[in-house]
Design an enzyme around this catalytic site. Structure first.
Site, PDB file in Angstrom:
ATOM      1  N   SER A 176      -0.964  60.045  81.618  1.00 58.55           N
ATOM      2  CA  SER A 176      -1.573  59.862  80.460  1.00 58.55           C
ATOM      3  C   SER A 176      -2.710  60.669  79.547  1.00 58.55           C
ATOM      4  O   SER A 176      -3.195  60.902  79.380  1.00 58.55           O
ATOM      5  CB  SER A 176      -1.646  58.515  79.830  1.00 58.55           C
ATOM      6  OG  SER A 176      -1.649  58.187  78.397  1.00 58.55           O
ATOM      7  N   ASN A 232      -4.266  61.104  68.577  1.00 63.33           N
ATOM      8  CA  ASN A 232      -4.415  59.599  69.868  1.00 63.33           C
ATOM      9  C   ASN A 232      -5.444  58.864  68.548  1.00 63.33           C
ATOM     10  O   ASN A 232      -6.191  59.385  68.389  1.00 63.33           O
ATOM     11  CB  ASN A 232      -5.222  59.957  71.006  1.00 63.33           C
ATOM     12  CG  ASN A 232      -4.906  58.825  71.884  1.00 63.33           C
ATOM     13  OD1 ASN A 232      -5.965  57.638  71.275  1.00 63.33           O
ATOM     14  ND2 ASN A 232      -4.531  58.167  72.713  1.00 63.33           N
ATOM     15  N   SER A 248      -0.065  56.801  72.696  1.00 62.24           N
ATOM     16  CA  SER A 248      -0.774  55.283  72.758  1.00 62.24           C
ATOM     17  C   SER A 248      -1.235  55.656  74.758  1.00 62.24           C
ATOM     18  O   SER A 248      -0.486  56.229  75.272  1.00 62.24           O
ATOM     19  CB  SER A 248      -0.320  54.638  73.048  1.00 62.24           C
ATOM     20  OG  SER A 248      -1.031  53.193  72.790  1.00 62.24           O
ATOM     21  N   GLU A 249      -2.942  55.522  75.396  1.00 63.06           N
ATOM     22  CA  GLU A 249      -3.118  56.336  75.846  1.00 63.06           C
ATOM     23  C   GLU A 249      -2.804  55.290  77.656  1.00 63.06           C
ATOM     24  O   GLU A 249      -2.606  55.248  78.270  1.00 63.06           O
ATOM     25  CB  GLU A 249      -4.471  56.264  76.076  1.00 63.06           C
ATOM     26  CG  GLU A 249      -5.758  54.666  75.965  1.00 63.06           C
ATOM     27  CD  GLU A 249      -5.805  54.619  74.596  1.00 63.06           C
ATOM     28  OE1 GLU A 249      -5.188  54.654  73.519  1.00 63.06           O
ATOM     29  OE2 GLU A 249      -6.883  53.716  74.222  1.00 63.06           O
ATOM     30  N   ASN A 250      -1.962  53.932  76.699  1.00 64.18           N
ATOM     31  CA  ASN A 250      -1.558  53.019  78.288  1.00 64.18           C
ATOM     32  C   ASN A 250       0.213  53.855  78.889  1.00 64.18           C
ATOM     33  O   ASN A 250       0.497  53.476  79.883  1.00 64.18           O
ATOM     34  CB  ASN A 250      -1.053  51.935  77.504  1.00 64.18           C
ATOM     35  CG  ASN A 250      -0.174  51.629  76.504  1.00 64.18           C
ATOM     36  OD1 ASN A 250      -0.461  52.250  75.684  1.00 64.18           O
ATOM     37  ND2 ASN A 250       1.434  51.321  76.818  1.00 64.18           N
TER      38      ASN A 250
END
Lengths: 219, 233
Positions: free
Chosen positions: A88, A23, A46-48
């Site tokens: 996530s 990340n 990608s944390e979304n």
């Protein structure tokens, strides 16, 4: 000479290993994706809610429903997976992400990090940073070694409100690569042409220097 | 047929029952995957003193940002609110209260709320301002913070496809917070791009089963892009 932003990203990229889930935060960390060493494969998270983030889209590929955690339009690579925010952060909090790279205002010799809040200035929020530092197996912080007034950002104790405690393992600054362990910064490498003395002078926290410190090598 | 037919045909019906002082959970990440028409309906209703729970608060003039224009939001629970000048102004003047919550904790609070779990321990935020005033516990040598779940009087979500049973499928990264938000509302309203016949959605590919969804409305969406990035093709 102190490293450029691109050189810091190039040095961080040397920490990547084949098969890593990674990340990358906003700013210099994002640039790391441009310097993945030849012959290895990493998967960007990608944390979304995207595992397998690709490059920015072409004009024809732009899709408002396809963004990264920086709210930028993005693409997914072949073999990517898309999921909810809870899924996530289960990956992140559960320690499944191998490496997180993020920026910071300050770090200290106990691995504490401050990266989201400056008292007196408007606080916009921590986004996913607190979850990322609490969850990743391995955290690399990128930052300038000192601020523009020459004040060290590598401290005995962070002065700003924390993002996480005891979580930073490695720091790549414009002057040095350092490891954080046993309550001290251990100097591993220095930027080409930068002396140990200068690093010492710009490190407010406890600095351990053992033997000859090599210069960073860029291929 | 009422019963399992959850499709409504007006935004008035979609948001009927929303009252001053209620808590509204909204899906979306930035401007991606937001229920544009349902937000516009809340503005039209002029409902006040709302607590809004969402990762962000839109931008000036779009998304949840439009609810700030007439001071409809009393309290915002979010992880990042940096995109909005009006938000900043109301926060500094004390008209608006904000509870900043780490993004993963926010997602899990919604998930827990919908799943009947009243609170959970997480390492996120331990030793930071987020943990102040909260119960902490050491488990197997690591410190954790007790975070309460969130439920809402209403949840508003955006989906790609729905059927009349309220089964939902999301498109690409517009999924984000929408599935958790959908589970955590007493009344969950889904604004969707397309309503399909029952059976058209593959049962094993449904993201949100219809049991969580009370109302479905077909919307039309601007889908504004917050940061348009392009590479040369």
């Amino acid at each position: 000479m102190a490293l450029s932003r691109e050189q810091v990203a190039m040095r961080v990229a040397q920490e990547l290993q084949d098969g890593y889930y990674v990340n990358l935060g906003i700013g210099i960390p994002t640039l790391v994706a441009n310097y993945v060493p030849a012959g290895i494969e990493v998967m960007l998270q990608s944390e979304n809610g995207l595992l397998g983030m690709g490059p920015y889209p072409t004009e024809d590929e732009i899709d408002a429903d396809m963004i990264n955690a920086g709210k930028e339009t993005v693409t997914a690579i072949k073999g990517a997976a898309i999921f909810s925010s809870a899924e996530s952060f289960a990956m992140i909090r559960g320690g499944h992400v191998d490496l997180t790279v993020l920026g910071a205002f300050e770090v200290d010799q106990n691995g504490n990090i401050a990266s989201w809040m400056i008292p007196g200035k408007l606080v916009k929020g921590m986004g996913g940073a607190m979850d990322l530092v609490a969850g990743a197996q391995n955290i690399v912080v990128t930052m300038t070694h000192a601020d523009k007034y020459g004040n060290s950002k590598l401290l005995t104790d962070c002065t700003l409100p924390l993002t996480g405690v005891g979580c930073v393992k490695k720091i790549v600054t414009d002057l040095a690569v350092l490891e954080v362990r046993n309550g001290a910064f251990h100097l591993l490498e220095r930027a080409p042409g930068i002396s140990v003395e200068e690093i010492q002078q710009k490190t407010a926290g406890k600095l351990v220097v053992e033997g000859d410190i090599p210069e960073m090598v860029f291929s | 047929m009422a019963g399992f037919n959850k499709v409504v045909h007006s935004y008035e019906d979609a948001m009927a029952g929303l009252q001053d002082g209620m808590t509204v959970i909204a899906g979306g990440f930035g401007l991606c995957g937001i229920p544009e028409g349902l937000i516009a309906q809340i503005k039209k209703m002029q409902t006040k003193d709302l607590t809004v729970v969402s990762n962000n608060c839109g931008v000036d003039g779009f998304g949840l940002g439009i609810l700030l224009e007439d001071r409809q939001i009393k309290k915002m629970v979010a992880s990042y609110v940096g995109e909005n000048a009006l938000f900043e102004k109301q926060l500094l003047s004390g008209e608006l209260e904000v509870e900043l919550t780490p993004q993963g904790t926010l997602a899990e609070k919604m998930r827990a709320g919908g799943a009947g779990i009243p609170a959970f321990f997480t390492a996120t935020g331990y030793g930071t301002p987020v943990a102040e005033g909260k119960e902490t516990r050491e488990i197997n040598g690591r410190h954790y913070v007790l975070e309460p779940a969130i439920t809402g009087d209403f949840s508003i979500v955006r989906a790609w496809k729905a059927d009349r049973y309220g089964n939902l499928v999301f498109r690409h990264t517009s999924m984000n917070f929408n599935p958790m938000a959908a589970t955590a509302g007493k009344i969950t309203v889904a604004e969707v791009e397309e309503i399909v016949e029952p059976g058209e959605l593959e049962p094993s590919q449904i993201h949100t089963p219809g049991i969580y969804v009370q109302r479905v409305i077909k919307g039309s969406f601007e889908k504004r892009i917050e940061r348009r990035m392009v590479r040369q093709g």
